[in-house]
Design a protein around this motif. Sequence first.
Motif, short mmCIF file in Angstrom:
data_model
loop_
_atom_site.label_atom_id
_atom_site.label_comp_id
_atom_site.label_asym_id
_atom_site.label_seq_id
_atom_site.Cartn_x
_atom_site.Cartn_y
_atom_site.Cartn_z
N PRO A 27 69.72 40.03 -33.45
CA PRO A 27 69.44 40.03 -34.88
C PRO A 27 67.98 40.37 -35.18
CG PRO A 27 70.79 38.15 -34.30
CD PRO A 27 70.38 38.78 -33.01
N GLY A 28 67.77 41.23 -36.15
CA GLY A 28 66.42 41.60 -36.55
C GLY A 28 65.82 42.72 -35.72
N LEU A 29 66.63 43.35 -34.85
CA LEU A 29 66.11 44.38 -33.97
C LEU A 29 67.07 45.56 -33.92
CD1 LEU A 29 63.72 44.75 -31.86
CD2 LEU A 29 65.41 44.13 -30.13
N ARG A 30 66.49 46.76 -33.87
CA ARG A 30 67.31 47.97 -33.75
C ARG A 30 66.59 48.95 -32.82
NH1 ARG A 30 67.60 52.88 -36.76
NH2 ARG A 30 65.99 52.09 -38.16
N VAL A 31 67.28 49.45 -31.82
CA VAL A 31 66.70 50.44 -30.91
C VAL A 31 66.60 51.78 -31.64
CG1 VAL A 31 66.93 51.65 -28.71
CG2 VAL A 31 67.69 49.27 -28.91
N THR A 32 65.37 52.31 -31.75
CA THR A 32 65.17 53.53 -32.54
C THR A 32 64.70 54.72 -31.71
OG1 THR A 32 62.93 52.78 -33.08
CG2 THR A 32 64.67 52.28 -34.67
N ALA A 33 63.97 54.48 -30.60
CA ALA A 33 63.43 55.60 -29.84
C ALA A 33 63.22 55.20 -28.39
CB ALA A 33 62.11 56.08 -30.45
N VAL A 34 63.26 56.20 -27.51
CA VAL A 34 62.96 56.00 -26.09
C VAL A 34 62.09 57.15 -25.63
CG1 VAL A 34 65.14 54.76 -25.67
CG2 VAL A 34 65.00 57.22 -25.25
N ALA A 35 61.23 56.88 -24.62
CA ALA A 35 60.34 57.91 -24.11
C ALA A 35 60.33 57.89 -22.60
CB ALA A 35 58.92 57.70 -24.64
N ASP A 36 60.33 59.07 -22.01
CA ASP A 36 60.25 59.19 -20.55
C ASP A 36 59.82 60.61 -20.21
OD1 ASP A 36 61.51 57.37 -18.09
OD2 ASP A 36 61.41 59.53 -17.63
N ALA A 37 59.09 60.73 -19.09
CA ALA A 37 58.66 62.07 -18.65
C ALA A 37 59.84 62.92 -18.19
CB ALA A 37 57.63 61.94 -17.53
N ASP A 38 60.94 62.26 -17.85
CA ASP A 38 62.16 62.96 -17.43
C ASP A 38 63.07 63.12 -18.65
OD1 ASP A 38 64.65 63.72 -16.49
OD2 ASP A 38 64.53 62.51 -14.69
N PRO A 39 63.18 64.30 -19.22
CA PRO A 39 63.98 64.48 -20.44
C PRO A 39 65.44 64.08 -20.26
CG PRO A 39 62.62 66.42 -20.03
CD PRO A 39 62.52 65.56 -18.81
N ALA A 40 65.99 64.31 -19.07
CA ALA A 40 67.40 63.97 -18.86
C ALA A 40 67.61 62.46 -18.97
CB ALA A 40 67.86 64.47 -17.49
N ARG A 41 66.69 61.68 -18.38
CA ARG A 41 66.82 60.22 -18.48
C ARG A 41 66.65 59.76 -19.92
NH1 ARG A 41 63.71 57.01 -13.73
NH2 ARG A 41 61.91 57.45 -15.08
N ALA A 42 65.67 60.32 -20.61
CA ALA A 42 65.44 59.92 -22.00
C ALA A 42 66.64 60.27 -22.87
CB ALA A 42 64.18 60.58 -22.53
N ASN A 43 67.18 61.46 -22.69
CA ASN A 43 68.32 61.89 -23.51
C ASN A 43 69.54 61.02 -23.27
OD1 ASN A 43 66.91 63.96 -24.72
ND2 ASN A 43 67.50 65.48 -23.16
N ALA A 44 69.81 60.70 -22.00
CA ALA A 44 70.99 59.90 -21.66
C ALA A 44 70.90 58.50 -22.27
CB ALA A 44 71.17 59.83 -20.15
N LEU A 45 69.72 57.88 -22.15
CA LEU A 45 69.57 56.51 -22.67
C LEU A 45 69.55 56.52 -24.19
CD1 LEU A 45 69.34 53.62 -21.69
CD2 LEU A 45 66.84 53.87 -21.71
N ALA A 46 68.93 57.52 -24.77
CA ALA A 46 68.91 57.63 -26.23
C ALA A 46 70.32 57.76 -26.78
CB ALA A 46 68.06 58.83 -26.66
N GLN A 47 71.12 58.58 -26.14
CA GLN A 47 72.50 58.76 -26.60
C GLN A 47 73.28 57.47 -26.51
OE1 GLN A 47 74.60 61.83 -24.51
NE2 GLN A 47 76.22 61.98 -26.04
N ARG A 48 73.04 56.70 -25.44
CA ARG A 48 73.77 55.45 -25.25
C ARG A 48 73.47 54.44 -26.34
NH1 ARG A 48 73.04 53.41 -19.45
NH2 ARG A 48 72.07 51.44 -19.98
N HIS A 49 72.24 54.47 -26.88
CA HIS A 49 71.84 53.46 -27.85
C HIS A 49 71.61 54.03 -29.25
CE1 HIS A 49 71.42 49.93 -25.22
NE2 HIS A 49 71.11 50.80 -24.29
N GLY A 50 72.02 55.26 -29.47
CA GLY A 50 71.86 55.85 -30.79
C GLY A 50 70.42 55.98 -31.20
N ALA A 51 69.53 56.30 -30.23
CA ALA A 51 68.10 56.39 -30.48
C ALA A 51 67.63 57.84 -30.38
CB ALA A 51 67.34 55.52 -29.49
N THR A 52 66.36 58.04 -30.69
CA THR A 52 65.75 59.37 -30.60
C THR A 52 64.96 59.49 -29.30
OG1 THR A 52 65.56 59.51 -33.00
CG2 THR A 52 64.17 60.98 -31.69
#
Length: 402
Positions: A27-52
Amino acid sequence: MTVELGLGLVGCGAFGAYVLDAVAGLPGLRVTAVADADPARANALAQRHGATPCPDQDALLRRPDVDIVAVATPPATHAELSIAALRAGRHVFCEKPLATTARDAERVGEEASRAVGTLVVDHVLRYNPLLRAVQQLISEGLLDSPRRFLFENDAADEDLDVDHWFWDPEHSGGIFVEHGVHFFDAARALLGSEPQEVRATAVRRPGGPVDMVVADVVHPGGVLATHLHSFTHAHRCERQLMRLDHGFAESRITGWIPTHAVITAWTDDAGVRSWERLPVRSTELLHVPGFRPHADDSVSVTVHRDAGGAAPARGRGVTRAVPHRVDVVLDLGGEERKPYVYAESVRAAMADLVRCAGTGGTPVADARAGASAVAVAEAATRATVSGHTQQVLTVGERSRTA
């Protein structure tokens, strides 16, 4: 109306993903963005949590929907990433250790002291219901303050290949810094005092890295805390034990993520009555804000009257009439519940940050706790090299000797 804070994660490796899974739905928290030097890792995790997905922390910090930055990168990067996020006006959830050197940990602490944001270090033991219960029993006087703290950790190296960053002190800080900070911090919390000096030994595996370390840490009043860490086992052969000597009582807590504790206490009639009330207080005793209890969590008490006889007992100059033995079991479901307890402890730490971000309060595992743990770890590491006792320097003392 409840304000929802946006969470941005830096570091989309296995642990970063673990953190997001643990705090999802808080409660009170929403995953909005993720960052990583590896674009594939960032994209996969972002998609899983509806983040950018973002390419780096700078891009993540430019996003107005990021209020909290979770740092889940290798330890040597923690200090600079945390400082950058604090300077950008964000709250910070930093995986342990806060830094790999005491000086850098102090820099983070100084930044946190003047920042608008709140910083929490992911010292999960601070949010474990069993350790919290023991702290509560000490504060209530049912258990005396510990005279001795011991922790033995036979941990796994099964996933730590020879080229893993864990073995490189330049990246990890070494075993005391990378892993030992959890338990230096737990000892500080349970003993209720700042450590003063350290003696330590490191053992190197033949032809390989240091994989076993032990430190004796002296606290005020002649209280001794011993910490042993060995990364030498298969996962199925791991074992950990935390033991607290309270004089007329003992607490034995098992698992590096504790799930089971046994307390043996010698007491009088009034003490028996207090101990017997624990089962009806189990919900309150095991309560940690943000940690969702399980239906099988339990507290049981067995009383052995007159087990020690009527004569008073004496130890370390203290004499008491303690004829009765009380056996107490605090259980979170045993070893099979470790994954649940670990995830809930991470969730409780994040809940603490969310709460303090809203109230301006001080979190349980704040920057001071993180810096203190790193200072002990660094002193222990120095002691393994010098072979001599090392003082644990406070911020002021380190500045004067620099």
